[in-house]
Design a protein around this motif. Structure first.
Motif, PDB file in Angstrom:
ATOM      1  N   ALA A 202      65.566  55.603   7.028  1.00 19.07           N
ATOM      2  CA  ALA A 202      64.732  54.855   7.966  1.00 19.07           C
ATOM      3  C   ALA A 202      65.609  54.306   9.078  1.00 19.07           C
ATOM      4  CB  ALA A 202      63.999  53.721   7.252  1.00 19.07           C
ATOM      5  N   HIS A 203      64.972  53.888  10.157  1.00 18.27           N
ATOM      6  CA  HIS A 203      65.693  53.271  11.278  1.00 18.27           C
ATOM      7  C   HIS A 203      65.653  51.760  11.092  1.00 18.27           C
ATOM      8  CE1 HIS A 203      67.278  52.775  15.305  1.00 18.27           C
ATOM      9  NE2 HIS A 203      66.307  51.910  15.555  1.00 18.27           N
ATOM     10  N   VAL A 204      66.810  51.155  10.918  1.00 20.05           N
ATOM     11  CA  VAL A 204      66.885  49.722  10.646  1.00 20.05           C
ATOM     12  C   VAL A 204      66.706  48.941  11.943  1.00 20.05           C
ATOM     13  CG1 VAL A 204      68.334  47.850   9.782  1.00 20.05           C
ATOM     14  CG2 VAL A 204      68.333  50.069   8.615  1.00 20.05           C
ATOM     15  N   LEU A 205      65.745  48.042  11.952  1.00 18.77           N
ATOM     16  CA  LEU A 205      65.494  47.187  13.106  1.00 18.77           C
ATOM     17  C   LEU A 205      66.255  45.871  13.001  1.00 18.77           C
ATOM     18  CD1 LEU A 205      61.633  47.695  13.355  1.00 18.77           C
ATOM     19  CD2 LEU A 205      63.405  48.868  14.661  1.00 18.77           C
ATOM     20  N   ALA A 206      66.379  45.344  11.792  1.00 25.14           N
ATOM     21  CA  ALA A 206      67.052  44.059  11.596  1.00 25.14           C
ATOM     22  C   ALA A 206      67.632  44.013  10.188  1.00 25.14           C
ATOM     23  CB  ALA A 206      66.079  42.894  11.803  1.00 25.14           C
ATOM     24  N   SER A 207      68.720  43.274  10.046  1.00 22.86           N
ATOM     25  CA  SER A 207      69.372  43.148   8.749  1.00 22.86           C
ATOM     26  C   SER A 207      69.812  41.699   8.554  1.00 22.86           C
ATOM     27  CB  SER A 207      70.579  44.094   8.651  1.00 22.86           C
ATOM     28  OG  SER A 207      71.509  43.818   9.684  1.00 22.86           O
ATOM     29  N   LEU A 208      70.158  41.356   7.320  1.00 21.77           N
ATOM     30  CA  LEU A 208      70.574  39.995   6.996  1.00 21.77           C
ATOM     31  C   LEU A 208      72.087  39.866   7.019  1.00 21.77           C
ATOM     32  CD1 LEU A 208      68.198  39.227   3.979  1.00 21.77           C
ATOM     33  CD2 LEU A 208      68.028  38.315   6.304  1.00 21.77           C
ATOM     34  N   ASP A 209      72.556  38.754   7.549  1.00 22.32           N
ATOM     35  CA  ASP A 209      73.963  38.380   7.437  1.00 22.32           C
ATOM     36  C   ASP A 209      74.125  37.692   6.083  1.00 22.32           C
ATOM     37  OD1 ASP A 209      76.479  37.306   7.522  1.00 22.32           O
ATOM     38  OD2 ASP A 209      76.237  36.292   9.454  1.00 22.32           O
ATOM     39  N   GLU A 210      74.640  38.419   5.106  1.00 25.51           N
ATOM     40  CA  GLU A 210      74.713  37.874   3.748  1.00 25.51           C
ATOM     41  C   GLU A 210      75.650  36.678   3.641  1.00 25.51           C
ATOM     42  OE1 GLU A 210      75.478  41.089   0.977  1.00 25.51           O
ATOM     43  OE2 GLU A 210      73.311  41.417   0.741  1.00 25.51           O
ATOM     44  N   SER A 211      76.532  36.494   4.631  1.00 27.15           N
ATOM     45  CA  SER A 211      77.409  35.327   4.605  1.00 27.15           C
ATOM     46  C   SER A 211      76.683  34.054   5.045  1.00 27.15           C
ATOM     47  CB  SER A 211      78.626  35.550   5.506  1.00 27.15           C
ATOM     48  OG  SER A 211      78.263  35.557   6.871  1.00 27.15           O
ATOM     49  N   ARG A 272      64.077  57.347  14.133  1.00 29.10           N
ATOM     50  CA  ARG A 272      64.901  58.223  13.304  1.00 29.10           C
ATOM     51  C   ARG A 272      66.065  57.425  12.716  1.00 29.10           C
ATOM     52  NH1 ARG A 272      66.631  62.551  17.568  1.00 29.10           N
ATOM     53  NH2 ARG A 272      66.821  60.598  18.745  1.00 29.10           N
ATOM     54  N   PRO A 273      66.522  57.757  11.513  1.00 22.04           N
ATOM     55  CA  PRO A 273      67.690  57.064  10.949  1.00 22.04           C
ATOM     56  C   PRO A 273      68.875  57.160  11.906  1.00 22.04           C
ATOM     57  CG  PRO A 273      66.660  58.457   9.289  1.00 22.04           C
ATOM     58  CD  PRO A 273      65.994  58.790  10.592  1.00 22.04           C
ATOM     59  N   GLU A 274      69.678  56.110  11.944  1.00 17.74           N
ATOM     60  CA  GLU A 274      70.794  56.071  12.887  1.00 17.74           C
ATOM     61  C   GLU A 274      72.020  55.479  12.202  1.00 17.74           C
ATOM     62  OE1 GLU A 274      71.764  53.635  16.942  1.00 17.74           O
ATOM     63  OE2 GLU A 274      69.885  54.766  16.905  1.00 17.74           O
ATOM     64  N   THR A 275      73.052  56.289  12.026  1.00 16.72           N
ATOM     65  CA  THR A 275      74.304  55.823  11.440  1.00 16.72           C
ATOM     66  C   THR A 275      75.467  56.437  12.211  1.00 16.72           C
ATOM     67  OG1 THR A 275      74.340  57.647   9.839  1.00 16.72           O
ATOM     68  CG2 THR A 275      73.327  55.578   9.113  1.00 16.72           C
ATOM     69  N   GLY A 276      76.612  55.776  12.157  1.00 14.28           N
ATOM     70  CA  GLY A 276      77.847  56.342  12.692  1.00 14.28           C
ATOM     71  C   GLY A 276      78.070  56.162  14.174  1.00 14.28           C
ATOM     72  N   TYR A 277      77.248  55.360  14.861  1.00 10.26           N
ATOM     73  CA  TYR A 277      77.422  55.153  16.293  1.00 10.26           C
ATOM     74  C   TYR A 277      78.412  54.022  16.564  1.00 10.26           C
ATOM     75  CZ  TYR A 277      73.674  58.331  17.557  1.00 10.26           C
ATOM     76  OH  TYR A 277      72.904  59.467  17.733  1.00 10.26           O
ATOM     77  N   GLN A 278      79.197  54.186  17.627  1.00  8.91           N
ATOM     78  CA  GLN A 278      80.120  53.155  18.094  1.00  8.91           C
ATOM     79  C   GLN A 278      79.535  52.514  19.345  1.00  8.91           C
ATOM     80  OE1 GLN A 278      83.617  55.785  18.461  1.00  8.91           O
ATOM     81  NE2 GLN A 278      84.615  54.467  16.977  1.00  8.91           N
TER      82      GLN A 278
END
Length: 586
Positions: A202-211, A272-278
């Motif tokens: 999946a395409h991640v829109l938002a994630s949690l800062d676990e710290s 679309r899933p998105e990984t590996g971008y700088q």
């Protein structure tokens, strides 16, 4: 019904592109500010064609007290955004004929097994026929033994800590569900841990800062909201919505509205899933970027907005070589003009990019080979595909420019709209720089989140001596590591002071970078060792004539003077390809 309404939306977009008077452009209602200070539109940017949404809240396990608040909120959103909400806990609503009425089905904190086999089949067929799914909070605590549903939801619930405040990192600020948010979003909720990470599907829109809170168990990569295309339909999920208070937050309400609008095909996005971008531009600064020509860009709220021109902001810190995917988000205020340049040589003249590279156009109403999605002057987009994928002025769009050899494929909001192959021997897509155009007064186009992924053979880091005039080596004076240490030529001796690494457009020794003092451009500017910082002062590009050029200044690395002994300093100088400007890199 879904086909008819979606066609109406496409016709509206086509009318805007065809030059419909600006009075028909989308306008928003007054904004509200939530407790975080985020400015949140109370409604979508315009009246969408009317549609119907089914809200399903049956529970076979834990029942959230916030369900009633959630239903009321969704009904309120519908009343102000031109969709009708039918709320039910009767699984008998899941028949083929009934589901066909709805553009979206919302699973609002459902729990446990809520559909029988016949109802599951009807829902699968609904999604496969182009239907939309929105999952809110405990929708992930539902139907554990139904593989189709797990794939649709993206991930299933595992555990949760106590309700508490946490920092949400907004990864995609172009999607309608998150475009109103800042780079971070502080809010209180019950934060789920999931059995799997949905990032690869999946395409991640938002994630949690676990710290930022206690109890996160996803090893620092903790998606909390995502979207995906799934078996012909669309799916959006948000982990928020446990508390009653969530549904009174303007920012969270707008988040839900954006998810509904997207699955109902009222707005477009690249899911679309998105990984590996700088990241080349993250929103905090323009390190590594340089303005060429008049005008420029204003940086505010993580967004670059063009003004004046004709000029170009180009990424001078790195030349792209080999195959790559370039992604960026853009938004036009109205019938505005801009573009994205690729494949041009280092230059402070914006016309060099025009004449030696290719421009991917942004312009609503020009000729087919000069309008949005075209390779400017060379190839029009597939206009039908473009119109179906395009969000109108005032809303964000995402470009992917995918380069494979001399082939350029262009994707708009995840849909392919152009396919062009360079046949000009004087140009090359396989190497060059990228830039954003500021076209002129009144052409206001905004950009966010510029990122790149190298997907083919690319030059990796190389380490060794840098040899110059009279066979001497580029040398760090005394092998010192203090910022400002002199760089000189010296008889090659194999020491660490002469071991340089070529990587990402920089030259590095002793853990620091070769640097133009103060980012200067005058002949004779000192060259020194300095902490790596990604600025244009530390960008170096080898040329075919043997020189090594600093793209920001347009000048060359030069061994000073006319005799070159041990200890002769190097400096910046106008390029002339003399013996004291020729270097052999590792």
């Amino acid at each position: 019904m879904r086909i008819t309404l979606r066609a109406a939306t496409a016709l509206l977009g086509a009318a805007l592109l065809a030059g419909t008077p600006h009075a028909m452009a989308r306008t928003g209602s007054a904004d509200q500010a939530d407790s975080t200070g985020i400015s949140v539109p109370a409604a979508a940017p315009a009246a969408d064609p009317a549609y119907e949404v089914l809200v399903f809240s049956k529970t076979a396990g834990f029942r959230h007290s916030s369900i009633d608040e959630g239903i009321a909120t969704l009904q309120d959103l519908g009343a102000t955004n031109n969709f009708t909400v039918d709320a039910t806990e009767d699984a008998g609503a899941f028949t083929g004929s009934n589901l066909a009425r709805y553009e979206a089905v919302v699973f609002l904190s459902t729990t446990g097994d809520v559909l029988n086999a016949t109802q599951q089949t009807a829902f699968e067929q609904y999604i496969q026929g182009g239907g939309g799914y929105v999952g809110i909070h405990a929708a992930a605590d539902t139907e554990y033994d139904w593989p189709f549903y797990e794939g649709l939801a993206g991930a299933l619930f595992q555990s949760h800590p106590a309700v508490q405040s946490a920092t949400v990192k907004v990864e995609d600020r172009a999607h309608d569900a998150t475009a109103h948010l800042g780079a971070t979003w502080q809010r209180t909720d019950e934060w789920y841990n999931y059995r799997s990470n949905p990032r690869t599907t999946a395409h991640v829109l938002a994630s949690l800062d676990e710290s930022s809170y206690s109890g996160g168990s996803m090893s620092g990569d903790h998606p909390i909201s995502w979207c995906k295309d799934y078996q012909g339909g669309r799916a959006f999920y948000t982990g928020g919505g446990h508390t009653d208070e969530s549904y009174g937050e303007p920012a969270f309400r707008r988040h839900l509205l954006g998810g509904i609008r997207w699955v109902a095909d009222r707005t477009q996005a690249d899911c679309r899933p998105e990984t590996g971008y700088q990241t080349l531009f993250s929103g905090s600064n323009t390190n590594g970027w340089k303005q060429a020509g008049p005008g420029g860009f204003t940086l505010a709220d993580g967004t670059l907005t063009s003004h004046g021109g004709l000029g170009m902001l180009w990424y001078s810190a790195r030349e792209l070589q080999g195959d790559y995917s370039l992604k960026l988000d853009w938004k036009a205020a109205g019938d505005d003009n801009s573009g994205v340049f690729v494949g041009f040589p280092a230059s402070d003249d914006p016309w060099s990019a025009v004449n030696n590279g290719y421009e991917i156009q942004i312009d609503a109403t020009d000729a087919p080979d000069r309008t949005t999605g075209s390779v400017y002057g060379f190839k029009s987009a597939d206009l039908a595909a473009r119109d179906a994928a395009l969000n109108p002025p005032g809303e964000w769009n995402t470009y992917e420019i995918r380069v494979t050899g001399e082939r350029l494929e262009l994707f708009l909001n995840g849909r392919k709209i152009n396919d062009f192959t360079n046949a000009d021997p004087a140009r090359s897509l396989a190497q060059g720089y990228i830039g954003l155009q500021n076209h002129g007064d009144g052409d206001d186009v905004a950009f966010r989140n510029v990122r790149v992924k190298q997907s083919g053979p690319t030059p990796g880091p190389r380490a060794g001596e840098v040899k110059g005039v009279n066979g001497k080596c580029l040398d760090v004076d005394g092998a010192q590591t203090a910022d400002g240490t002199k760089i000189q030529v010296w008889t090659c001796n194999g020491s660490t002071a002469q071991r340089w690494t070529v990587a990402d457009g920089t030259l590095r020794a002793l853990g620091k970078c070769l640097d133009v003092s103060g980012g200067g451009s005058a002949d004779g500017t000192r060259i020194q060792l300095w902490t790596c910082n990604g600025t244009g002062a530390q960008g170096w590009t080898p040329q075919a004539d043997g020189t090594v050029r600093n793209p920001q200044s347009g000048k060359c690395l030069d061994a000073s003077g006319g005799t070159w002994n041990d200890g002769t300093p190097v400096h910046l100088w106008s390029c002339h390809a003399g013996a004291n400007q020729k270097w052999t890199l590792p």
